[in-house]
Write an enzyme that holds these catalytic residues in place. Structure first.
Site, PDB file in Angstrom:
ATOM      1  N   LYS A 159       0.878  -1.389   0.114  1.00 27.84           N
ATOM      2  CA  LYS A 159       0.140  -0.061   0.136  1.00 27.84           C
ATOM      3  C   LYS A 159       0.932   1.237  -0.017  1.00 27.84           C
ATOM      4  CE  LYS A 159      -3.850  -2.052   2.765  1.00 27.84           C
ATOM      5  NZ  LYS A 159      -4.981  -1.657   2.028  1.00 27.84           N
ATOM      6  N   ARG A 191     -10.953 -11.294   1.954  1.00 31.65           N
ATOM      7  CA  ARG A 191     -11.681 -12.184   1.196  1.00 31.65           C
ATOM      8  C   ARG A 191     -11.066 -13.747   1.265  1.00 31.65           C
ATOM      9  NH1 ARG A 191     -11.896  -9.000  -4.083  1.00 31.65           N
ATOM     10  NH2 ARG A 191     -11.626  -7.318  -2.639  1.00 31.65           N
TER      11      ARG A 191
END
Length: 463
Positions: free
Chosen positions: A242, A316
């Site tokens: 990130k 997920r």
């Protein structure tokens, strides 16, 4: 703890708080009980502007009464937790709502939770404005919800150096001990031996071992309610690192786990007649020589293979193994909470959590209850044609969608592949953070969606 700011109904000597809107001020002051205060209020130019408070001084130097301007009942837009603006304006003391609003429970919750401060690292001097539980409000239920909110906020606000997978496990262990629940944990390479390859893959880049935390409580013959939480204690993004600005709040990437823990507390504290199961996939998504890579292909617990299109779509992945385990029992209701996508924030903002379910009645109940208790959620579609965006040439499907559109929906569709047997399932893509101060909601961690779900669980299975 904030619930200590509640005083039992009927407590004597509490300073009255009068709630009045601008539209109703004239009629309100005409009531005989306000005659002794009318001259002072006019001298103080009290116009009941929303959010403004005026104190009526007593003869002994104390406050005799408080008048607080509320939002106009006829106004189109309301903040249901508006009373949370008041405590910051009050000195320490014990107060009571002299004319409680229709939803006194919600007002009391706003009044108390507005005083939350995260004080683990910085000394905070609380003012302690206590509130007498309004007539007709279940004080025990109110206290349980306040406790859950504080628990979740504290977990989210704690930085990752003091809240990793081990510490998250300890929080669930405390919950189990306090409520007489049973907890087991699968840690590290045992995840591979027990067939949780995705939880292992995401967490193996960190020296802080990944784990699956499994709590059960209640009578096995009761309806099964299973709650699953994403517990990514810090998310660097992995090898798809990130940027700096996106990493600053990643201590909150376990906010789904915090909401799940808060919900579990409310269910157990209320002794609802359900068999509760709480599953937390606790990992840290780090960068190292053991970190999983873009382009890698892994099996899931369900046997479906997944190509890693982006290591920053890790939530997920840990959820899919936990959902598969949960689904095996065919629970009556299964809910998962996850800080899953930035796309959800683009769609609905910080306050409103999108929910996904195939069950129309469940969606309607969640939206209705969320509005009622000021914990709003909003249904977005599991739009089946979008699942094509998850196609992979080398695996059953990819963990991210192509094209850059509908990121929250494609993430939900990914999870949908791992739910088959549950009688009802809902996925909540929450933010778990308040970016700007709001009444009853200080900047920082928040338990989004859990109170709405709790009300539905209570309504459906509470007897």
């Amino acid at each position: 703890m904030l619930h200590s700011l509640l005083r039992p109904a009927g407590t004597q000597g509490a300073t009255p708080i009068y709630l009045v809107s601008q539209a109703g001020l004239g009629e309100f002051l005409a009531l005989p009980e306000h005659a002794p205060h009318e001259a002072f209020l006019r001298a103080a130019q009290f116009e009941a502007k929303p959010g403004r408070a005026v104190y009526i001084p007593g003869g002994d130097g104390t406050i005799e009464a408080v008048y607080f301007g509320t939002e106009d009942p006829a106004a189109r837009h309301h903040d249901p937790l508006f009373l949370g603006k008041l405590p910051a304006q009050l000195p320490s003391g014990t107060y009571r709502l002299a004319n409680p609003p229709d939803d006194a429970m919600r007002a009391a919750l706003a009044f108390v939770t507005a005083q939350y401060r995260f004080a683990r690292y910085k000394k905070v001097t609380p003012k302690d404005a206590s509130l007498v539980v309004p007539d007709g409000v279940d004080g025990e239920a109110l206290s349980q919800q306040i406790h859950a909110i504080v628990l979740a906020r504290d977990l989210v606000n704690t930085p990752a150096n003091d809240l990793g997978p081990v510490e998250l496990e300890a929080a669930v262990s405390d919950l189990a001990r306090n409520h007489g629940a049973v907890m087991t944990t699968i840690v590290g390479d045992d995840l591979l031996l027990r067939n949780f390859p995705m939880i292992h893959a995401v967490g193996m880049g960190s020296p802080r071992l990944p784990r699956l935390i499994d709590l059960t409580w209640g009578n096995p013959s009761h309806p099964k309610v299973t709650v699953v939480g994403k517990g990514v204690c810090f998310d660097t993004g992995g090898l798809n690192l990130k940027p700096d600005a996106s990493m600053l709040l990643m201590k909150k990437d376990m906010g789904g786990a915090a909401a799940a823990i808060g919900l579990a507390h409310m269910i157990m504290a209320s002794k609802l007649p359900v068999r509760l199961r709480l599953l937390i996939a606790a990992v840290e998504n780090s960068v190292s020589g053991r970190a999983f890579r873009p382009g890698d292909v892994y099996p899931t617990r369900k046997g479906i293979t997944v190509e890693i299109g982006n290591t920053d779509a890790e939530g997920r992945l840990v959820l899919c193994d936990a959902l598969t385990l949960a689904d095996d029992e065919a629970p009556d209701l299964m809910v998962d909470f996850a800080t899953l996508t930035g796309a959800a924030r683009v769609a609905l903002g910080a306050d409103l959590a999108p929910i996904y379910t195939h069950d129309d009645a469940l969606a309607a109940d969640l939206v209705r209850q969320g509005i009622r208790v000021a914990d709003p959620v909003w249904r977005l579609p599991l739009w089946a044609p979008y699942v094509a965006a998850l196609d992979s040439r080398v695996a059953d499907f990819n963990n991210v969608g192509t094209g850059g559109f509908a990121g929250s929906i494609t993430a939900a569709l990914f999870l949908d592949r791992f739910v088959e047997k549950a009688k009802a399932w809902v996925h909540a893509d929450i933010y778990a953070w308040v970016p700007n101060e709001k009444p009853g909601r200080p900047v920082g961690g928040e338990m989004h969606g859990a109170r709405a779900v709790f009300e539905v669980v209570k309504e459906r299975f509470g007897g």
